[in-house]
Scaffold this motif. Structure first.
Motif, mmCIF file in Angstrom:
data_model
loop_
_atom_site.group_PDB
_atom_site.id
_atom_site.type_symbol
_atom_site.label_atom_id
_atom_site.label_comp_id
_atom_site.label_asym_id
_atom_site.label_seq_id
_atom_site.Cartn_x
_atom_site.Cartn_y
_atom_site.Cartn_z
ATOM 1 N N VAL A 9 31.038 -116.863 0.868
ATOM 2 C CA VAL A 9 30.356 -117.250 -0.366
ATOM 3 C C VAL A 9 28.902 -116.803 -0.308
ATOM 4 C CG1 VAL A 9 29.559 -119.240 -1.720
ATOM 5 C CG2 VAL A 9 31.917 -119.140 -0.920
ATOM 6 N N ALA A 10 28.233 -116.983 0.830
ATOM 7 C CA ALA A 10 26.840 -116.571 0.979
ATOM 8 C C ALA A 10 26.699 -115.057 0.847
ATOM 9 C CB ALA A 10 26.301 -117.035 2.340
ATOM 10 N N ALA A 11 27.633 -114.298 1.405
ATOM 11 C CA ALA A 11 27.584 -112.836 1.307
ATOM 12 C C ALA A 11 27.768 -112.385 -0.138
ATOM 13 C CB ALA A 11 28.647 -112.216 2.209
ATOM 14 N N VAL A 12 28.706 -112.989 -0.859
ATOM 15 C CA VAL A 12 28.945 -112.634 -2.255
ATOM 16 C C VAL A 12 27.715 -112.963 -3.101
ATOM 17 C CG1 VAL A 12 30.330 -113.212 -4.308
ATOM 18 C CG2 VAL A 12 31.457 -112.776 -2.114
ATOM 19 N N VAL A 17 22.871 -111.324 -6.205
ATOM 20 C CA VAL A 17 21.420 -111.426 -6.418
ATOM 21 C C VAL A 17 20.782 -110.038 -6.291
ATOM 22 C CG1 VAL A 17 19.280 -112.315 -5.420
ATOM 23 C CG2 VAL A 17 21.218 -113.847 -5.779
ATOM 24 N N GLY A 18 21.207 -109.245 -5.329
ATOM 25 C CA GLY A 18 20.674 -107.890 -5.170
ATOM 26 C C GLY A 18 20.988 -107.005 -6.357
ATOM 27 N N VAL A 20 21.659 -107.930 -9.489
ATOM 28 C CA VAL A 20 20.895 -108.398 -10.646
ATOM 29 C C VAL A 20 19.426 -107.986 -10.503
ATOM 30 C CG1 VAL A 20 20.036 -110.468 -11.826
ATOM 31 C CG2 VAL A 20 22.452 -110.291 -11.211
ATOM 32 N N GLY A 21 18.874 -108.102 -9.306
ATOM 33 C CA GLY A 21 17.478 -107.701 -9.082
ATOM 34 C C GLY A 21 17.261 -106.224 -9.315
ATOM 35 N N ILE A 22 18.158 -105.395 -8.837
ATOM 36 C CA ILE A 22 18.053 -103.949 -9.064
ATOM 37 C C ILE A 22 18.176 -103.645 -10.546
ATOM 38 C CG2 ILE A 22 19.230 -101.738 -8.694
ATOM 39 C CD1 ILE A 22 19.832 -102.736 -5.842
ATOM 40 N N GLY A 23 19.045 -104.348 -11.238
ATOM 41 C CA GLY A 23 19.188 -104.150 -12.678
ATOM 42 C C GLY A 23 17.915 -104.500 -13.432
ATOM 43 N N LEU A 24 17.244 -105.576 -13.028
ATOM 44 C CA LEU A 24 15.992 -105.962 -13.680
ATOM 45 C C LEU A 24 14.894 -104.932 -13.430
ATOM 46 C CD1 LEU A 24 15.796 -109.809 -13.061
ATOM 47 C CD2 LEU A 24 16.127 -108.623 -15.235
ATOM 48 N N VAL A 25 14.780 -104.454 -12.216
ATOM 49 C CA VAL A 25 13.756 -103.463 -11.898
ATOM 50 C C VAL A 25 14.056 -102.154 -12.600
ATOM 51 C CG1 VAL A 25 12.755 -102.092 -10.042
ATOM 52 C CG2 VAL A 25 13.144 -104.533 -9.710
ATOM 53 N N GLY A 26 15.309 -101.773 -12.667
ATOM 54 C CA GLY A 26 15.679 -100.516 -13.309
ATOM 55 C C GLY A 26 15.387 -100.495 -14.792
ATOM 56 N N THR A 27 15.543 -101.612 -15.482
ATOM 57 C CA THR A 27 15.284 -101.639 -16.917
ATOM 58 C C THR A 27 13.878 -102.084 -17.234
ATOM 59 O OG1 THR A 27 16.104 -103.907 -17.108
ATOM 60 C CG2 THR A 27 17.691 -102.124 -17.450
#
Length: 137
Positions: A9-12, A17-18, A20-27
Motif C-alpha cells: 500500500v505504501a509503495a502504491v 503521489v509521484g 500526480v506531482g510530475i503532472g502538476l509540474v508538467g502543466t
C-alpha cells in the motif's frame, strides 16, 4: 502478511503521489495547460515591444552625456554603449567576457580561448560617438 500488505500500500501511494506531482509540474501550477495564446495577447503582455533591428548609429539609448546621446553599438564580442565622453557599458555576447574597459577603449575576450580578443575604441565625429572594432587572435 499484514506487514507485506502495508509495504505494498505504501509503495502504491508513493507512486501515485509521484505521478500526480510530475503532472502538476508538467502543466504548471499557475497556468492553464494546453490553452493557446493569440498574437494580440502576446503583444499586450509584452507591452508591444518592437523587435525591428536598428542600425548602430541610429539607436540612441535613454542615457545622455554632455550634449551627446549615448548610442548602442553591436560588435562581434558584445554590445557597447557609449557617448562622446566615454564608454558607458559593455555587455559581452555569448562566449565572450569583458576583459577590460576604460573611458575610451575596451576589450572582449573569448571564454574558450583567451587569445580571441575583440578590442573596441571610442571616437567622436561631429558630436556623434563611433566605435572602431579590431579583432585579434
Amino acid at each position: 502478511m499484514v506487514i507485506v500488505a502495508g509495504w505494498l500500500v505504501a509503495a502504491v501511494l508513493a507512486v501515485l503521489v509521484g505521478v500526480v506531482g510530475i503532472g502538476l509540474v508538467g502543466t504548471g501550477l499557475t497556468t492553464r495547460a494546453g490553452e493557446s495564446v493569440s498574437e494580440a495577447q502576446v503583444e499586450q503582455e509584452l507591452g508591444s515591444v518592437s523587435t525591428a533591428p536598428t542600425a548602430a548609429a541610429e539607436s540612441p539609448t535613454a542615457a545622455q552625456g554632455k550634449g551627446t546621446t549615448a548610442r548602442s553599438f553591436p560588435t562581434r564580442g558584445g554590445t557597447v554603449v557609449a557617448d562622446c565622453d566615454k564608454i558607458t557599458s559593455m555587455a559581452p555576447a555569448q562566449g565572450y567576457e569583458v576583459h577590460e574597459q576604460s573611458a575610451r577603449e575596451g576589450e572582449f575576450r573569448g571564454l574558450r580561448d583567451n587569445h580571441v580578443r575583440i578590442k573596441v575604441q571610442l571616437t567622436c565625429a561631429a558630436g556623434t560617438p563611433q566605435i572602431r572594432e579590431r579583432g585579434e587572435s
